[in-house]
Structure formats: C-alpha cells, structure tokens
Design a protein around this motif. Sequence first.
Motif, short mmCIF file in Angstrom:
data_model
loop_
_atom_site.label_atom_id
_atom_site.label_comp_id
_atom_site.label_asym_id
_atom_site.label_seq_id
_atom_site.Cartn_x
_atom_site.Cartn_y
_atom_site.Cartn_z
N ARG A 6 35.15 -1.37 71.56
CA ARG A 6 34.26 -1.01 70.46
C ARG A 6 33.94 0.48 70.48
O ARG A 6 33.99 1.15 71.51
N ALA A 8 30.66 2.64 69.21
CA ALA A 8 29.29 2.25 68.87
C ALA A 8 28.35 3.45 68.74
O ALA A 8 27.48 3.66 69.58
N PRO A 9 28.53 4.26 67.71
CA PRO A 9 27.67 5.44 67.58
C PRO A 9 26.23 5.10 67.15
O PRO A 9 26.00 4.09 66.51
N THR A 10 25.32 5.97 67.56
CA THR A 10 23.93 5.90 67.12
C THR A 10 23.76 6.95 66.02
O THR A 10 23.92 8.14 66.31
N GLU A 42 24.82 1.54 65.94
CA GLU A 42 23.66 1.24 66.79
C GLU A 42 22.42 1.90 66.20
O GLU A 42 21.93 2.91 66.68
N TYR A 194 17.74 -0.52 73.92
CA TYR A 194 19.19 -0.33 74.01
C TYR A 194 19.84 -1.30 75.00
O TYR A 194 20.86 -1.92 74.70
N VAL A 198 22.68 -3.73 73.39
CA VAL A 198 24.09 -3.44 73.65
C VAL A 198 24.76 -4.61 74.37
O VAL A 198 25.90 -4.98 74.06
N ARG A 212 32.69 4.39 76.97
CA ARG A 212 31.58 5.22 76.48
C ARG A 212 31.41 6.41 77.42
O ARG A 212 32.16 6.55 78.38
N LEU A 216 26.13 7.24 80.66
CA LEU A 216 25.59 5.87 80.64
C LEU A 216 25.96 5.07 81.88
O LEU A 216 25.72 3.85 81.93
N1 GLU Z 1 25.17 4.12 70.92
C1 GLU Z 1 25.41 4.87 72.12
C2 GLU Z 1 25.68 6.33 71.78
O1 GLU Z 1 25.91 6.67 70.64
C3 GLU Z 1 26.59 4.34 72.87
C4 GLU Z 1 26.20 3.13 73.59
C5 GLU Z 1 27.34 2.41 74.21
O2 GLU Z 1 28.51 2.72 73.92
O3 GLU Z 1 27.05 1.51 74.99
O4 GLU Z 1 25.59 7.14 72.67
#
Ligand code: GLU
Length: 285
Positions: A6, A8-10, A42, A194, A198, A212, A216
């Motif tokens: 995936r 998954a941008p914020t 996200e 989060y 997630v 990612r 993280l």
């Molecule tokens: N949404 C997070 C971000 O944009 C990424 C989170 C993830 O990939 O678990 O930094």
Amino acid sequence: MPYAGRIAPTPTGFLHLGHARTFALAHERARAAGGTLIFRIEDIDFLRCKPEYALAAMADLRALGLDWDEGPDLGGPHAPYEQSRRTPIFLECWRRLRDAGAIYPCRRSRKDVAAALGAPHAEEDAEPIFPPEWRPAPGFGSDFPEPGDWNWRLRVPDGETLRFDDALCGAQAFEAGRDFGDFVVWRRDGVPAYELAVVADDLAMGVTEVVRGRDLLKSTARQLLVYRALGAPPPAWAHAPLVCDAQGRRLAKRTAGLALRELLARGVPPADILHAPVESLLPRV
Ligand code: GLU
C-alpha cells in the motif's frame, strides 16, 4: 499469500521528494512481487487534512509514473479508501482491543505526560514515556460500551523487547517501557490514533508488506503489540531511507523547491526526481 502493498499518504500538504521515493519503492516492490498495490488516504485527522492534498498526491504520483490497483479514484474490494470514511472498522478494532483487555481509558493528555517527565525529548519522534504508575487497575474500562471522550492507551509489556526483521534495515529491537510507553490508540476527540487506524486498515485490506519511511521503525514495534492483542499475524516490513538535505536534515512537507509538484512543473524528469542527488534538484536561486 499473494503480495499486497500500500501507499498511504497523509494529506496535510503537498508530497515532497521524500514521499515520492518511499512510494516509488512501495510501487516497485509490489510490481516486482506481481502483487497488488492499494492507495489509501490517511485523513483521520480532520483538522489537519484537506481533500485537495489527497487529490494532489494522486495526481503527482501518477505524473511520476506510479500506478495502483485499488484506491479512491479506482474503487476496489476494500473501499472506501479514505480513512475518514472507515470509522466503523476502527471502532470494531477498538472493541476487540477492549475485549482483549489490552487497552484502558485515560484522562491524561500528552501535555500531562510531558510535564510529569520534566525535560522535553530531544529525539524527533520521541513520545514521552507514559508513567506506569498512572495506569488504572486491570479491568478498568472493560465495560465501556464506546470510547467516549477518553484517551485510550495500550498497556505495553514493560521490559519486553519487540523484535522484527526489516527487509531494508535488518534486525530491529525496541524495548517496551523504555523506547516507548503506553501509547494512545483512540483520542478523546473521537478520532482513532494512527497506531490503531493503520493496523486496522492493513489487516482489513490484507496488506502483506508495509513499505514506509524509516521514521516509523519505532511505531512498527508499537503496532506489533496491536497485532498481538488482536491475535492477528503482522505483515512484513520494509522501511525506506529518509531523504535528507546536505545538512542531514529531514525533508519536511513544505521544503521549498522539493515539493513533487514544483519539481514536475520545473520539468525535472521523473527518473531524476526518484534517483538524482537531492542537492542537484534544488531550484537555482
Ligand atoms: N500516513 C503516513 C505518512 O504519510 C504513513 C503511514 C504508514 O505508511 O504506515 O507518513
């Protein structure tokens, strides 16, 4: 199990070079594995997220040559793909964590925790350790029918080392109670945190590998505890290197001149955006 990855941008700002390189890696790994790639927005933090940034993220990544198989623009078997529309899934996850006795309601804010510890933390992603003596007795909250206006925290197993193998960073180890403490999974303003959202989504969407940013890594240790409390196997992990400037500072979302949109507008070729040294991509002043 077939590979599912995936992106998954914020959507709190325009994507920059760092996002582009991480997401390109997610794309590359999904395609190399012959798997599917899911695009997920996200946007649970409704105060900070804007729909126009979500649209911009998709447009910019497509302009870079990335594609995906499911997402807000394509639909798919795991719709909706915006976290702001997935509250029932997060509430169900909250219920399972409550029933497992893994989480408890708490009135203490981040500010209280920071104040109790005195000194501010130097490390950028450091979440101050929640003082264990503030934990309520076991069982408190188990009969709450809904999260209400409480923060809910996951009780971490103090002293246990959480280990995982990362496809890009190798063996990782973080100690619960030292590297991180009881962390928030549900916020008193009614928004899932989060770490819950997630995991709930990666599980619901059948994600087999999470690609990612390296910022993280510690969150992954926390998330392993969420998977365990849910009785679910975690996915594989691949944490990408962070893009830094010549001073070694991480790119923030608003780094002037390195927003993906600006690079594309300046006619920088996608291959350079993804691979050229950062310094060569800075606009000439
Ligand atoms: N949404 C997070 C971000 O944009 C990424 C989170 C993830 O990939 O678990 O930094």
